[in-house]
Design an enzyme around this catalytic site. Structure first.
Site, PDB file in Angstrom:
ATOM      1  N   ARG A  78      57.816  32.209   9.059  1.00  0.00           N
ATOM      2  CA  ARG A  78      57.094  33.312   9.694  1.00  0.00           C
ATOM      3  C   ARG A  78      57.234  34.541   8.807  1.00  0.00           C
ATOM      4  O   ARG A  78      58.358  34.946   8.477  1.00  0.00           O
ATOM      5  CB  ARG A  78      57.669  33.587  11.086  1.00  0.00           C
ATOM      6  CG  ARG A  78      57.077  34.819  11.734  1.00  0.00           C
ATOM      7  CD  ARG A  78      57.532  35.024  13.161  1.00  0.00           C
ATOM      8  NE  ARG A  78      56.945  36.251  13.699  1.00  0.00           N
ATOM      9  CZ  ARG A  78      57.645  37.337  14.016  1.00  0.00           C
ATOM     10  NH1 ARG A  78      58.962  37.328  13.881  1.00  0.00           N
ATOM     11  NH2 ARG A  78      57.043  38.412  14.459  1.00  0.00           N
ATOM     12  N   HIS A 122      53.519  44.053  11.423  1.00  0.00           N
ATOM     13  CA  HIS A 122      54.961  44.157  11.629  1.00  0.00           C
ATOM     14  C   HIS A 122      55.395  45.554  11.202  1.00  0.00           C
ATOM     15  O   HIS A 122      56.173  45.741  10.281  1.00  0.00           O
ATOM     16  CB  HIS A 122      55.705  43.075  10.833  1.00  0.00           C
ATOM     17  CG  HIS A 122      57.102  42.821  11.327  1.00  0.00           C
ATOM     18  ND1 HIS A 122      57.573  41.588  11.722  1.00  0.00           N
ATOM     19  CD2 HIS A 122      58.153  43.669  11.477  1.00  0.00           C
ATOM     20  CE1 HIS A 122      58.843  41.680  12.095  1.00  0.00           C
ATOM     21  NE2 HIS A 122      59.214  42.926  11.959  1.00  0.00           N
ATOM     22  N   GLU A 167      56.682  42.889  18.236  1.00  0.00           N
ATOM     23  CA  GLU A 167      57.536  43.782  19.022  1.00  0.00           C
ATOM     24  C   GLU A 167      56.927  45.160  19.275  1.00  0.00           C
ATOM     25  O   GLU A 167      57.445  46.193  18.815  1.00  0.00           O
ATOM     26  CB  GLU A 167      58.897  43.930  18.346  1.00  0.00           C
ATOM     27  CG  GLU A 167      59.621  42.621  18.162  1.00  0.00           C
ATOM     28  CD  GLU A 167      60.962  42.778  17.461  1.00  0.00           C
ATOM     29  OE1 GLU A 167      61.194  43.834  16.859  1.00  0.00           O
ATOM     30  OE2 GLU A 167      61.774  41.851  17.531  1.00  0.00           O
ATOM     31  N   ASN A 292      61.212  37.189  20.729  1.00  0.00           N
ATOM     32  CA  ASN A 292      62.351  37.501  19.852  1.00  0.00           C
ATOM     33  C   ASN A 292      63.536  37.817  20.762  1.00  0.00           C
ATOM     34  O   ASN A 292      63.451  38.740  21.580  1.00  0.00           O
ATOM     35  CB  ASN A 292      62.035  38.713  18.969  1.00  0.00           C
ATOM     36  CG  ASN A 292      60.943  38.403  17.967  1.00  0.00           C
ATOM     37  OD1 ASN A 292      60.493  37.261  17.864  1.00  0.00           O
ATOM     38  ND2 ASN A 292      60.502  39.413  17.227  1.00  0.00           N
ATOM     39  N   TYR A 294      67.703  38.583  20.969  1.00  0.00           N
ATOM     40  CA  TYR A 294      68.936  38.922  20.244  1.00  0.00           C
ATOM     41  C   TYR A 294      70.145  39.048  21.157  1.00  0.00           C
ATOM     42  O   TYR A 294      71.235  38.578  20.854  1.00  0.00           O
ATOM     43  CB  TYR A 294      68.741  40.220  19.453  1.00  0.00           C
ATOM     44  CG  TYR A 294      67.888  40.014  18.236  1.00  0.00           C
ATOM     45  CD1 TYR A 294      66.503  40.203  18.268  1.00  0.00           C
ATOM     46  CD2 TYR A 294      68.458  39.562  17.048  1.00  0.00           C
ATOM     47  CE1 TYR A 294      65.715  39.968  17.160  1.00  0.00           C
ATOM     48  CE2 TYR A 294      67.680  39.324  15.927  1.00  0.00           C
ATOM     49  CZ  TYR A 294      66.310  39.529  15.995  1.00  0.00           C
ATOM     50  OH  TYR A 294      65.535  39.284  14.887  1.00  0.00           O
ATOM     51  N   GLU A 352      62.108  35.004  16.675  1.00  0.00           N
ATOM     52  CA  GLU A 352      63.260  35.597  15.992  1.00  0.00           C
ATOM     53  C   GLU A 352      64.523  35.396  16.823  1.00  0.00           C
ATOM     54  O   GLU A 352      64.488  35.517  18.036  1.00  0.00           O
ATOM     55  CB  GLU A 352      63.100  37.115  15.764  1.00  0.00           C
ATOM     56  CG  GLU A 352      62.128  37.488  14.679  1.00  0.00           C
ATOM     57  CD  GLU A 352      62.023  38.994  14.498  1.00  0.00           C
ATOM     58  OE1 GLU A 352      63.023  39.699  14.747  1.00  0.00           O
ATOM     59  OE2 GLU A 352      60.919  39.474  14.151  1.00  0.00           O
TER      60      GLU A 352
HETATM   61  O1  LIG Z   1      66.768  43.927  14.149  1.00  0.00           O
HETATM   62  C1  LIG Z   1      66.568  42.666  13.600  1.00  0.00           C
HETATM   63  C2  LIG Z   1      65.073  42.357  13.598  1.00  0.00           C
HETATM   64  N1  LIG Z   1      64.544  42.509  14.945  1.00  0.00           N
HETATM   65  N2  LIG Z   1      63.162  42.247  15.082  1.00  0.00           N
HETATM   66  C3  LIG Z   1      62.295  42.880  14.097  1.00  0.00           C
HETATM   67  C4  LIG Z   1      62.839  42.774  12.684  1.00  0.00           C
HETATM   68  O2  LIG Z   1      62.007  43.500  11.795  1.00  0.00           O
HETATM   69  C5  LIG Z   1      64.276  43.254  12.644  1.00  0.00           C
HETATM   70  O3  LIG Z   1      64.785  43.203  11.319  1.00  0.00           O
END
Ligand SMILES: OC[C@H]1NNC[C@@H](O)[C@@H]1O
Ligand SMILES: [Ca+2]
Length: 448
Positions: A78, A122, A167, A292, A294, A352
């Protein structure tokens, strides 16, 4: 009977990156500047004065990096398109050399049996469009649809998976409310208008794709589950506000055609009266959603922090990453089950998932030992398999990130890569997590 150890047939094993974080050469071969070119060169905004001028030098080392992907056995990759490489002014004139870079990258991926998963936006908006108001300008939906159409016509014969935005919450919250990322605004009135125009742009690109696309298109949301710090009503209300602001502000309009009603109260006078027709565009059906994941957030009421009036409660008893995120894999399955229950059977890719840990400097050995990242990867993949076993339609997993890279305004110090990058020599070194991921991929999950 032991639980099914393998992942579904056809499940994609990937890694993810983004243009400004890895490419370098931001103005090469006729590329126009993005808002990140400006932000990163504004003194004081970037940790350590780091910029994307070189980053991982991927624009020039892309062939080597594709070989690194193949070494892991990745079946998908990706990455994002730098809009202003292809359209230097954001609209109109196409820069053939910019387009050609991505066409060659896609061809190289396909030759190595790696499925391209392409993100159109992005965060690196062309600076020329920011000069015309950027996402505050309703015309941004048309600008984005024009750019998307250029990319579809150039690459849809070879790209099976497209996503419109990465995002949108981060763009709104970081770029327009807190000012921590480009374009660095701090304005509550701007925030909901940017949400709305980002989602209109995504819908317009999906509509453009329906006219001529032959594959699948979706959108990528960062979802962070919110848990009340106590059973007090104030904490439960704060948790609901935080969930609406970070999660359903984006998923509800796209997947249900309405904004969560908590937002009007939250934004107050700043909440615009959106034309109903806009929601019809926003709710264009997507073929899949990228999630995504985390970490989670434990939330308490905090009247001193309007408009959200919610604060995170540190979970000190648990492991945290270098970005201050609690390692909480339970939040992944909670989020996927919530998503499935609220929106039904729309397919999902985990686009992600990863962690920045302090990787101790190592003698220039063949492998960088990163036990905490190995643990994070195993916890989240085991949990992902539990969610799949519970019936969530997850079609693939993308580790963030293939390479250590520019973690936006946090700079290069926050290292998320499966491969360590020595930014003074551009040497790539696999971390133990890369080798473990390769083992898991080779067994299609059975080695977990
Ligand atoms: O913070 C880690 C990742 N989170 N999502 C978007 C990415 O561009 C970031 O690096
Ligand atoms: Ca530095």
């Amino acid at each position: 009977m032991t639980r099914s150890l393998r992942f579904p047939d056809g499940f994609l094993w990937g890694a993810a990156t983004a243009a400004y974080q890895i490419e370098g050469s931001p103005l090469a071969d006729g590329a126009g500047p993005s808002i990140w070119e400006r932000f990163a060169h504004t003194p004081g905004l970037m940790a350590d004065g780091d910029t994307g001028d070189i980053a991982c030098d991927h624009y020039r080392r892309h062939a080597e990096d594709v070989r690194l992907m193949q070494a892991l056995g990745l079946t998908s990759y990706r990455f994002s398109i730098a809009w202003s490489r292809v359209l230097p002014e954001g609209t109109g004139r196409v820069n053939a050399k910019g387009l050609d870079f991505y066409a060659r990258l896609v061809d190289d991926l396909l030759e190595h049996g790696i499925t391209p998963n392409v993100t159109l936006f992005h965060w690196d908006l062309p600076a020329a469009l920011d000069d015309r108001g950027g996402w505050l300008n309703r015309d941004s939906a048309d600008w984005f649809a024009e750019y998307a159409q250029v990319m579809f016509r150039a690459l849809d014969d070879r790209v099976p998976l497209w996503t419109t935005l990465n995002e949108p919450w981060v763009v709104v919250d970081g770029g327009y409310l807190r000012g921590t990322i480009a374009p660095g605004h701090r304005n509550l009135y701007e925030a909901p208008r940017v949400t709305h125009n980002l989602l209109r742009a995504s819908g317009a690109a999906v509509a453009a794709y329906r006219a001529e696309g032959r594959h699948r298109i979706g959108v990528v949301f960062n979802l962070e589950p919110k848990y009340p710090a106590s059973t007090r009503q104030e904490d439960r209300d704060a948790t609901r506000r935080a969930h609406a602001y970070m999660n359903t502000q984006f998923t509800d309009p796209v997947l249900r055609g309405v904004y969560p009603e908590a937002l009007a109260a939250l934004y107050g006078a700043a909440w615009p009266d959106f034309p109903a027709a806009d929601l019809e565009c926003i709710r264009q059906p997507v073929d899949f959603v990228g999630i995504n994941y985390y970490t989670r957030q434990v939330v308490r009421d905090d009247p001193t922090q309007p408009p959200l009036r919610a604060a995170g409660v540190p979970q000190r008893q648990r492991t945290h990453t270098e970005t201050g995120w609690e390692v909480y894999e339970q939040g992944l399955i909670d989020t996927l089950l919530w998503f499935r229950d609220r929106y039904g059977t729309v397919p999902v890719y985990l686009t992600e998932n990863g962690a920045a840990f302090y990787d101790p400097p190592q003698a220039a050995g063949p492998v960088v030992e990163d036990p905490l990242r190995v643990d994070y990867l195993e916890r989240h993949l085991k949990t992902l398999r539990r969610a799949i076993d519970a019936g969530v339609d997850v079609r693939g997993y993308y580790a963030w990130s293939l390479l250590d890279n520019l973690e936006w305004s946090l700079g290069f110090a926050k290292r998320f890569g499966l491969y360590h990058v020595d930014f003074s020599t551009q040497r790539r070194t696999p971390k133990r997590s890369a080798l473990r991921y390769a083992q898991i991929i080779a067994s299609h999950g059975a080695a977990l």
